[in-house]
Design a protein around this motif. Sequence first.
Motif, PDB file in Angstrom:
ATOM      1  N   LEU A 185       0.841  -1.201   0.000  1.00  0.00           N
ATOM      2  CA  LEU A 185       0.000   0.000   0.000  1.00  0.00           C
ATOM      3  C   LEU A 185       0.876   1.250   0.000  1.00  0.00           C
ATOM      4  O   LEU A 185       1.924   1.282   0.646  1.00  0.00           O
ATOM      5  CB  LEU A 185      -0.919   0.010   1.218  1.00  0.00           C
ATOM      6  N   ARG A 186       0.428   2.267  -0.700  1.00  0.00           N
ATOM      7  CA  ARG A 186       1.160   3.530  -0.776  1.00  0.00           C
ATOM      8  C   ARG A 186       0.213   4.676  -0.432  1.00  0.00           C
ATOM      9  O   ARG A 186      -0.408   5.268  -1.310  1.00  0.00           O
ATOM     10  CB  ARG A 186       1.736   3.737  -2.183  1.00  0.00           C
ATOM     11  N   PRO A 187       0.041   4.984   0.868  1.00  0.00           N
ATOM     12  CA  PRO A 187      -0.919   6.022   1.256  1.00  0.00           C
ATOM     13  C   PRO A 187      -0.578   7.405   0.718  1.00  0.00           C
ATOM     14  O   PRO A 187      -1.451   8.258   0.603  1.00  0.00           O
ATOM     15  CB  PRO A 187      -0.860   5.995   2.798  1.00  0.00           C
ATOM     16  N   ASP A 188       0.695   7.630   0.377  1.00  0.00           N
ATOM     17  CA  ASP A 188       1.106   8.930  -0.125  1.00  0.00           C
ATOM     18  C   ASP A 188       1.130   8.980  -1.653  1.00  0.00           C
ATOM     19  O   ASP A 188       1.545   9.976  -2.239  1.00  0.00           O
ATOM     20  CB  ASP A 188       2.493   9.307   0.422  1.00  0.00           C
ATOM     21  N   GLU A 189       0.691   7.907  -2.308  1.00  0.00           N
ATOM     22  CA  GLU A 189       0.697   7.842  -3.765  1.00  0.00           C
ATOM     23  C   GLU A 189      -0.676   7.405  -4.264  1.00  0.00           C
ATOM     24  O   GLU A 189      -1.137   6.308  -3.942  1.00  0.00           O
ATOM     25  CB  GLU A 189       1.745   6.842  -4.251  1.00  0.00           C
ATOM     26  N   PRO A 190      -1.373   8.244  -5.050  1.00  0.00           N
ATOM     27  CA  PRO A 190      -2.659   7.802  -5.587  1.00  0.00           C
ATOM     28  C   PRO A 190      -2.456   6.619  -6.525  1.00  0.00           C
ATOM     29  O   PRO A 190      -1.583   6.643  -7.391  1.00  0.00           O
ATOM     30  CB  PRO A 190      -3.185   9.032  -6.335  1.00  0.00           C
ATOM     31  N   LEU A 191      -3.243   5.577  -6.318  1.00  0.00           N
ATOM     32  CA  LEU A 191      -3.127   4.360  -7.108  1.00  0.00           C
ATOM     33  C   LEU A 191      -4.468   4.024  -7.734  1.00  0.00           C
ATOM     34  O   LEU A 191      -5.525   4.355  -7.187  1.00  0.00           O
ATOM     35  CB  LEU A 191      -2.680   3.189  -6.226  1.00  0.00           C
ATOM     36  N   LEU A 192      -4.420   3.373  -8.865  1.00  0.00           N
ATOM     37  CA  LEU A 192      -5.621   2.824  -9.455  1.00  0.00           C
ATOM     38  C   LEU A 192      -5.736   1.384  -8.954  1.00  0.00           C
ATOM     39  O   LEU A 192      -4.915   0.530  -9.292  1.00  0.00           O
ATOM     40  CB  LEU A 192      -5.544   2.861 -10.979  1.00  0.00           C
ATOM     41  N   VAL A 193      -6.715   1.146  -8.101  1.00  0.00           N
ATOM     42  CA  VAL A 193      -6.896  -0.160  -7.478  1.00  0.00           C
ATOM     43  C   VAL A 193      -7.734  -1.041  -8.402  1.00  0.00           C
ATOM     44  O   VAL A 193      -8.809  -0.630  -8.852  1.00  0.00           O
ATOM     45  CB  VAL A 193      -7.590  -0.024  -6.109  1.00  0.00           C
ATOM     46  N   MET A 194      -7.228  -2.229  -8.714  1.00  0.00           N
ATOM     47  CA  MET A 194      -7.974  -3.175  -9.540  1.00  0.00           C
ATOM     48  C   MET A 194      -8.065  -4.506  -8.819  1.00  0.00           C
ATOM     49  O   MET A 194      -7.046  -5.048  -8.387  1.00  0.00           O
ATOM     50  CB  MET A 194      -7.299  -3.363 -10.894  1.00  0.00           C
ATOM     51  N   SER A 195      -9.278  -5.008  -8.692  1.00  0.00           N
ATOM     52  CA  SER A 195      -9.478  -6.292  -8.018  1.00  0.00           C
ATOM     53  C   SER A 195     -10.444  -7.156  -8.806  1.00  0.00           C
ATOM     54  O   SER A 195     -11.182  -6.664  -9.674  1.00  0.00           O
ATOM     55  CB  SER A 195     -10.032  -6.078  -6.605  1.00  0.00           C
ATOM     56  N   ASN A 196     -10.439  -8.452  -8.485  1.00  0.00           N
ATOM     57  CA  ASN A 196     -11.506  -9.310  -8.991  1.00  0.00           C
ATOM     58  C   ASN A 196     -12.802  -8.906  -8.313  1.00  0.00           C
ATOM     59  O   ASN A 196     -12.800  -8.213  -7.283  1.00  0.00           O
ATOM     60  CB  ASN A 196     -11.173 -10.782  -8.727  1.00  0.00           C
ATOM     61  N   HIS A 197     -13.928  -9.316  -8.891  1.00  0.00           N
ATOM     62  CA  HIS A 197     -15.224  -8.873  -8.373  1.00  0.00           C
ATOM     63  C   HIS A 197     -16.159 -10.067  -8.292  1.00  0.00           C
ATOM     64  O   HIS A 197     -16.571 -10.614  -9.309  1.00  0.00           O
ATOM     65  CB  HIS A 197     -15.790  -7.800  -9.300  1.00  0.00           C
ATOM     66  N   GLN A 198     -16.497 -10.480  -7.054  1.00  0.00           N
ATOM     67  CA  GLN A 198     -17.305 -11.680  -6.853  1.00  0.00           C
ATOM     68  C   GLN A 198     -18.611 -11.438  -6.120  1.00  0.00           C
ATOM     69  O   GLN A 198     -19.492 -12.290  -6.133  1.00  0.00           O
ATOM     70  CB  GLN A 198     -16.488 -12.731  -6.093  1.00  0.00           C
ATOM     71  N   SER A 199     -18.738 -10.269  -5.481  1.00  0.00           N
ATOM     72  CA  SER A 199     -19.904 -10.043  -4.630  1.00  0.00           C
ATOM     73  C   SER A 199     -20.067  -8.559  -4.355  1.00  0.00           C
ATOM     74  O   SER A 199     -19.108  -7.787  -4.435  1.00  0.00           O
ATOM     75  CB  SER A 199     -19.719 -10.797  -3.300  1.00  0.00           C
ATOM     76  N   HIS A 200     -21.301  -8.164  -4.028  1.00  0.00           N
ATOM     77  CA  HIS A 200     -21.517  -6.783  -3.584  1.00  0.00           C
ATOM     78  C   HIS A 200     -20.677  -6.471  -2.341  1.00  0.00           C
ATOM     79  O   HIS A 200     -20.354  -5.307  -2.086  1.00  0.00           O
ATOM     80  CB  HIS A 200     -22.997  -6.555  -3.266  1.00  0.00           C
ATOM     81  N   TYR A 201     -20.336  -7.495  -1.569  1.00  0.00           N
ATOM     82  CA  TYR A 201     -19.564  -7.267  -0.353  1.00  0.00           C
ATOM     83  C   TYR A 201     -18.108  -6.916  -0.629  1.00  0.00           C
ATOM     84  O   TYR A 201     -17.385  -6.507   0.281  1.00  0.00           O
ATOM     85  CB  TYR A 201     -19.653  -8.484   0.579  1.00  0.00           C
ATOM     86  N   ASP A 202     -17.661  -7.060  -1.877  1.00  0.00           N
ATOM     87  CA  ASP A 202     -16.320  -6.581  -2.221  1.00  0.00           C
ATOM     88  C   ASP A 202     -16.185  -5.099  -1.902  1.00  0.00           C
ATOM     89  O   ASP A 202     -15.109  -4.631  -1.513  1.00  0.00           O
ATOM     90  CB  ASP A 202     -16.036  -6.784  -3.713  1.00  0.00           C
ATOM     91  N   VAL A 203     -17.280  -4.358  -2.078  1.00  0.00           N
ATOM     92  CA  VAL A 203     -17.239  -2.899  -1.913  1.00  0.00           C
ATOM     93  C   VAL A 203     -16.928  -2.507  -0.468  1.00  0.00           C
ATOM     94  O   VAL A 203     -15.932  -1.820  -0.209  1.00  0.00           O
ATOM     95  CB  VAL A 203     -18.549  -2.251  -2.405  1.00  0.00           C
ATOM     96  N   PRO A 204     -17.742  -2.915   0.523  1.00  0.00           N
ATOM     97  CA  PRO A 204     -17.387  -2.531   1.898  1.00  0.00           C
ATOM     98  C   PRO A 204     -16.065  -3.119   2.369  1.00  0.00           C
ATOM     99  O   PRO A 204     -15.366  -2.497   3.170  1.00  0.00           O
ATOM    100  CB  PRO A 204     -18.565  -3.038   2.740  1.00  0.00           C
ATOM    101  N   VAL A 205     -15.711  -4.319   1.869  1.00  0.00           N
ATOM    102  CA  VAL A 205     -14.429  -4.917   2.257  1.00  0.00           C
ATOM    103  C   VAL A 205     -13.276  -4.029   1.824  1.00  0.00           C
ATOM    104  O   VAL A 205     -12.374  -3.713   2.616  1.00  0.00           O
ATOM    105  CB  VAL A 205     -14.283  -6.338   1.658  1.00  0.00           C
TER     106      VAL A 205
END
Length: 203
Positions: free
Chosen positions: A36-56
């Motif tokens: 993780l780089r809190p001081d660097e804006p990143l484009l986060v890409m993840s797999n998507h399996q459930s609506h719960y991916d969002v709050p996680v």
Amino acid sequence: VGTVPRALCDERIARWSRAILDDVGVSLDVRGREHLRPDEPLLVMSNHQSHYDVPVLFHVLGGNLRMVAKQELFRIPIFGGAMRGAGFISIDRENRESAIRSLEAAKPMLRGGTHLWIAPEGTRSLDGRLGPFKKGGFVLAKDLELRILPVTVTGTRNVLPSHGALTAPDEPVHVAFHAPVSSAGPRDEVMAAVREAIASALP
């Protein structure tokens, strides 16, 4: 972010995501935080399996994260207005030109230091397998010279499957962050590198 200060939006999003997971009793296992780089804006890409991916993802990455979401969600009363007010990006998956314009609108946010989450599959997986990737997020990353943070999420499909209506409490959910990928190379190579990283932590 409209008339609501960004810091307040961030705090509300963090509180909302924490409450959602607490209500279901999700047990989180997070690995790779060193990427993780809190001081660097990143484009986060993840797999998507459930609506719960969002709050996680919001819970793990913090409130300083926005997402690209299908435009249908913005039509939901109250919820849609809250998403728009918080700076979420609406995208029309059936209209390529409109989708490109929506991603263009994300540029000022990213330049301001906010991370943006995109599910490169474009929609939730029906069977848990990683689907084909769309190019839009990779074009945006290269245009803004942003690195891409690949993330693998597993277990959320057991909490709430795609098209499911019931939640399973106390399910373990695993989040794996991988080394950021430069967006500067040929697009096909960048897409392949991100896909390989995400797939490496799937069952």
